[in-house]
Motif scaffolding. Structure first.
Motif, PDB file in Angstrom:
ATOM      1  N   ASP A   7       0.814  -1.206   0.000  1.00 18.70           N
ATOM      2  CA  ASP A   7       0.000   0.000   0.000  1.00 18.70           C
ATOM      3  C   ASP A   7       0.852   1.263   0.000  1.00 18.70           C
ATOM      4  N   ARG A   8       2.113   1.138   0.407  1.00 21.72           N
ATOM      5  CA  ARG A   8       3.043   2.266   0.366  1.00 21.72           C
ATOM      6  C   ARG A   8       4.449   1.726   0.540  1.00 21.72           C
ATOM      7  N   GLN A   9       5.448   2.597   0.316  1.00 30.28           N
ATOM      8  CA  GLN A   9       6.833   2.177   0.463  1.00 30.28           C
ATOM      9  C   GLN A   9       7.663   3.297   1.102  1.00 30.28           C
ATOM     10  N   PRO A  10       8.797   2.952   1.719  1.00 31.28           N
ATOM     11  CA  PRO A  10       9.333   1.594   1.875  1.00 31.28           C
ATOM     12  C   PRO A  10       8.709   0.808   3.036  1.00 31.28           C
ATOM     13  N   VAL A  11       8.137   1.516   4.030  1.00 30.44           N
ATOM     14  CA  VAL A  11       7.524   0.821   5.159  1.00 30.44           C
ATOM     15  C   VAL A  11       6.021   0.735   4.909  1.00 30.44           C
ATOM     16  N   ALA A  12       5.543  -0.468   4.674  1.00 32.09           N
ATOM     17  CA  ALA A  12       4.142  -0.667   4.308  1.00 32.09           C
ATOM     18  C   ALA A  12       3.293  -0.989   5.524  1.00 32.09           C
ATOM     19  N   LYS A  13       2.023  -0.663   5.404  1.00 24.13           N
ATOM     20  CA  LYS A  13       1.051  -1.114   6.392  1.00 24.13           C
ATOM     21  C   LYS A  13       0.450  -2.454   5.982  1.00 24.13           C
ATOM     22  N   GLN A  14       0.384  -2.681   4.666  1.00 25.65           N
ATOM     23  CA  GLN A  14      -0.217  -3.913   4.159  1.00 25.65           C
ATOM     24  C   GLN A  14       0.546  -4.385   2.936  1.00 25.65           C
ATOM     25  N   LEU A  15       0.886  -5.663   2.909  1.00 21.53           N
ATOM     26  CA  LEU A  15       1.486  -6.285   1.736  1.00 21.53           C
ATOM     27  C   LEU A  15       0.369  -6.878   0.882  1.00 21.53           C
ATOM     28  N   LEU A  16       0.366  -6.553  -0.399  1.00 20.70           N
ATOM     29  CA  LEU A  16      -0.707  -6.992  -1.297  1.00 20.70           C
ATOM     30  C   LEU A  16      -0.343  -8.255  -2.065  1.00 20.70           C
ATOM     31  N   PHE A  17       0.927  -8.433  -2.377  1.00 20.10           N
ATOM     32  CA  PHE A  17       1.397  -9.666  -3.020  1.00 20.10           C
ATOM     33  C   PHE A  17       2.920  -9.709  -2.950  1.00 20.10           C
ATOM     34  N   LEU A  18       3.449 -10.919  -3.084  1.00 18.80           N
ATOM     35  CA  LEU A  18       4.888 -11.153  -3.185  1.00 18.80           C
ATOM     36  C   LEU A  18       5.121 -12.004  -4.421  1.00 18.80           C
ATOM     37  N   GLY A  19       6.248 -11.791  -5.093  1.00 20.58           N
ATOM     38  CA  GLY A  19       6.446 -12.544  -6.325  1.00 20.58           C
ATOM     39  C   GLY A  19       7.894 -12.722  -6.707  1.00 20.58           C
ATOM     40  N   SER A  20       8.081 -13.567  -7.680  1.00 20.65           N
ATOM     41  CA  SER A  20       9.411 -13.887  -8.191  1.00 20.65           C
ATOM     42  C   SER A  20       9.455 -13.654  -9.694  1.00 20.65           C
ATOM     43  N   VAL A  21      10.600 -13.185 -10.179  1.00 19.44           N
ATOM     44  CA  VAL A  21      10.831 -12.997 -11.614  1.00 19.44           C
ATOM     45  C   VAL A  21      11.829 -14.048 -12.075  1.00 19.44           C
ATOM     46  N   PHE A  40       9.024 -21.355 -14.594  1.00 19.72           N
ATOM     47  CA  PHE A  40       8.886 -21.244 -13.141  1.00 19.72           C
ATOM     48  C   PHE A  40       8.269 -22.547 -12.647  1.00 19.72           C
ATOM     49  N   ASP A  41       8.962 -23.208 -11.698  1.00 22.40           N
ATOM     50  CA  ASP A  41       8.516 -24.543 -11.301  1.00 22.40           C
ATOM     51  C   ASP A  41       8.316 -24.647  -9.795  1.00 22.40           C
ATOM     52  N   ASN A  42       8.074 -25.885  -9.331  1.00 20.72           N
ATOM     53  CA  ASN A  42       7.810 -26.122  -7.917  1.00 20.72           C
ATOM     54  C   ASN A  42       8.999 -25.744  -7.034  1.00 20.72           C
ATOM     55  N   HIS A  43      10.197 -25.917  -7.533  1.00 21.19           N
ATOM     56  CA  HIS A  43      11.384 -25.515  -6.773  1.00 21.19           C
ATOM     57  C   HIS A  43      11.373 -24.008  -6.539  1.00 21.19           C
ATOM     58  N   ASP A  44      11.041 -23.233  -7.576  1.00 23.21           N
ATOM     59  CA  ASP A  44      10.972 -21.774  -7.434  1.00 23.21           C
ATOM     60  C   ASP A  44       9.848 -21.374  -6.482  1.00 23.21           C
ATOM     61  N   LEU A  45       8.725 -22.096  -6.557  1.00 27.86           N
ATOM     62  CA  LEU A  45       7.595 -21.800  -5.682  1.00 27.86           C
ATOM     63  C   LEU A  45       7.945 -22.074  -4.221  1.00 27.86           C
ATOM     64  N   ALA A  46       8.680 -23.161  -3.974  1.00 31.45           N
ATOM     65  CA  ALA A  46       9.080 -23.485  -2.605  1.00 31.45           C
ATOM     66  C   ALA A  46       9.992 -22.398  -2.037  1.00 31.45           C
ATOM     67  N   ALA A  47      10.892 -21.903  -2.856  1.00 33.30           N
ATOM     68  CA  ALA A  47      11.787 -20.823  -2.417  1.00 33.30           C
ATOM     69  C   ALA A  47      10.992 -19.563  -2.101  1.00 33.30           C
ATOM     70  N   LEU A  48       9.976 -19.280  -2.912  1.00 36.54           N
ATOM     71  CA  LEU A  48       9.152 -18.097  -2.682  1.00 36.54           C
ATOM     72  C   LEU A  48       8.361 -18.240  -1.378  1.00 36.54           C
ATOM     73  N   HIS A  49       7.827 -19.440  -1.107  1.00 37.20           N
ATOM     74  CA  HIS A  49       7.137 -19.687   0.150  1.00 37.20           C
ATOM     75  C   HIS A  49       8.073 -19.457   1.342  1.00 37.20           C
ATOM     76  N   LYS A  50       9.289 -19.948   1.235  1.00 40.66           N
ATOM     77  CA  LYS A  50      10.271 -19.799   2.315  1.00 40.66           C
ATOM     78  C   LYS A  50      10.575 -18.332   2.581  1.00 40.66           C
ATOM     79  N   HIS A  51      10.741 -17.555   1.517  1.00 42.10           N
ATOM     80  CA  HIS A  51      11.059 -16.144   1.684  1.00 42.10           C
ATOM     81  C   HIS A  51       9.858 -15.362   2.216  1.00 42.10           C
ATOM     82  N   ARG A  52       8.664 -15.749   1.815  1.00 42.69           N
ATOM     83  CA  ARG A  52       7.478 -15.090   2.363  1.00 42.69           C
ATOM     84  C   ARG A  52       7.422 -15.277   3.876  1.00 42.69           C
ATOM     85  N   ALA A  53       7.746 -16.467   4.353  1.00 42.41           N
ATOM     86  CA  ALA A  53       7.705 -16.756   5.784  1.00 42.41           C
ATOM     87  C   ALA A  53       8.685 -15.889   6.566  1.00 42.41           C
ATOM     88  N   ALA A  54       9.756 -15.459   5.905  1.00 42.55           N
ATOM     89  CA  ALA A  54      10.744 -14.608   6.574  1.00 42.55           C
ATOM     90  C   ALA A  54      10.278 -13.159   6.663  1.00 42.55           C
TER      91      ALA A  54
END
Length: 473
Positions: A400-414, A422-436
């Motif tokens: 909703d704003r940057q750099p310090v957001a109140k709400q994250l709308l999506f996370l993604g990988s390029v 883009f495969d399951n390995h990339d998706l697993a890495a994205l899940h791991k980074h989201r958790a951080a």
């Protein structure tokens, strides 16, 4: 000869301003002023020339050259003499020796009952070299020029100075409407060069959308065909445009150029840039990065997340300049001795990894233009996330704003590889980074050059979808 491509929106804006002048001929102040700014070699003069050719009305096109006040005035006299203004001969007869007098005489020779156009190009040179130029321009506009049916176009390449011209504490404040001319976008490049979407994004990264460079790209030619031809020509626009732009903005001895080279060759953190630039002092580096950021040559970015961070990263803002600094500038001697084949081989070796990072800002801008869609909301801010050690790195963070957001709308990988989806390995890495970053189930997306072969994503985008974001802009 190529047709004029990619500026229909800008031409409509100029045309609308001109029609307002034409229709306002009976009012007390029918004049209109536009402040047109854009980086060097982005095609500002060509746009204005195309506009003038379409309007076919009396006009003056004066380009400042960075000389003394007296030299610039002489150039103005020559420009008036070669203009299509009907009473231009009066300038030669009176030959004003002061800028106030020149503005006054210019107003006198502009038609009273029919529209005309006056173009003053490279205005920042005049602001820099002529005492009280802004005040003289303001008085001439308020008292004389705006009372004529004239469209005044003030054009400049120094972005910060052109912005300052219209700022609230300056004499010309609110006298003109601002207009920014960017590079040709990926859709323009695709149409101009006959390229498929993925190839158009490659071309955008190499040419930066600069019309002069795109004009040397043969219709339908591949990236490697274009590079081979350009590297075999020591005066190609690809080779010389960057140096000419830098020479106009930074003297060769300026520390800003060394700092820019360090950033262009891949250094992103303050400490590493200082080391790569010769171990310069932090105060000197701060001054240099401030100058570069002020001129919009570099971008200084912070991670977008729910918590504040001091991990600022730097990148070259213009894709072409980024490519030139990474691959061409270090090897100009090699190219000049006609060994561009060595340079081309080096580019091929490093292209995939370089492109993977270089395309990220372009992907973010594409998404900002594309959203909202059926899968994602509009994102007021789209950036990236990283830690100091890079153990967590997320290419796309919508918030909703940057750099310090109140709400994250999506996370993604390029993932921008030729033959790897883009495969399951990339998706697993994205899940791991989201958790951080967050405990919330923030939607995940993927942007892939070669498709996606896994499930569990909120949205996926490829070159075709991204290119649609630029059509009609």
């Amino acid at each position: 000869m190529r047709r004029f491509i990619g500026r229909e929106h800008e031409l409509r804006v100029l045309g609308a301003a001109f029609e307002k002048v034409r229709e306002g001929g009976g009012s007390q102040k029918p004049g209109e002023c536009i402040l047109l700014r854009g980086r060097r070699r982005v095609g500002k003069s060509s746009l204005v020339e195309e506009f003038l050719s379409r309007t076919e009305v009396p006009h003056l096109f004066f380009t400042a050259a960075g000389g003394s006040a007296e030299d610039e005035l002489t150039e103005l006299l020559d420009a008036v003499a070669s203009s299509t203004l009907p009473e231009r001969y009066l300038f030669a007869e009176e030959a004003p020796t002061q800028w106030n007098a020149a503005f006054r005489l210019l107003a006198e020779i502009l038609p009273d009952d029919s529209p005309s156009v006056v173009v003053i190009d490279e205005v920042p040179y005049l602001m820099d070299r002529i005492d009280a130029f802004e005040g003289m321009l303001q008085r001439a506009w308020d008292r004389l020029l705006s009372r004529k049916p004239v469209l005044l176009l003030l054009v400049g390449s120094d972005l910060s100075m052109m912005e300052a011209l219209n700022s609230y504490d300056r004499p010309f404040h609110q006298r003109g409407r601002e207009m920014v001319l960017g590079s040709l976008n990926p859709a323009d490049i695709s149409a101009m060069l006959g390229l498929e979407p993925a190839a158009a994004f490659d071309a955008a990264l190499v040419t930066g959308g600069l019309p002069l460079i795109c004009a040397e790209w043969a219709q339908g030619a591949s990236l490697w065909e274009f590079l081979r031809t350009s590297l075999d020509n020591p005066i190609s626009a690809l080779l010389v445009s960057a140096e000419r732009s830098l020479a106009a903005e930074f003297p060769p001895q300026a520390m800003s150029r060394e700092v820019l080279r360090a950033i262009g060759r891949g250094e992103r953190t303050f400490t590493n840039i200082a080391r790569a630039a010769g171990g310069i002092a932090h105060t000197t580096l701060t001054r240099a990065t401030d100058v570069l950021a002020d001129k919009r040559v570099i971008a200084a970015e912070l991670p977008v997340s729910l918590r504040p961070s001091k991990e600022r990263r730097y990148r070259v803002a213009d894709p072409y300049l980024r490519f030139w600094l990474a691959f061409l500038d270090p090897h100009m001697a090699e190219i000049e001795r006609m060994r561009g084949d060595l340079t081309l081989s080096r580019i091929k070796e490093q292209w995939t990894s370089w492109r993977g990072r270089a395309v990220e800002p372009l992907v973010r801008e594409s998404l900002a233009r594309l959203l909202p869609d059926d899968h994602l909301p509009a994102a007021p801010a789209i950036g990236g996330y990283w830690t100091r050690s890079n153990d967590v790195e997320i290419d796309l963070v919508g918030a909703d704003r940057q750099p310090v957001a109140k709400q994250l709308l999506f996370l993604g990988s390029v993932k921008w590889l030729e033959n790897s989806a883009f495969d399951n390995h990339d998706l697993a890495a994205l899940h791991k980074h989201r958790a951080a970053v967050t405990d919330d189930p923030v939607p995940l997306i993927a942007v892939s050059r070669s498709g996606v072969n896994c499930a569990g994503l909120q949205a996926t985008y490829g070159p075709e979808e991204l290119l649609t974001a630029w059509r009609g802009n």
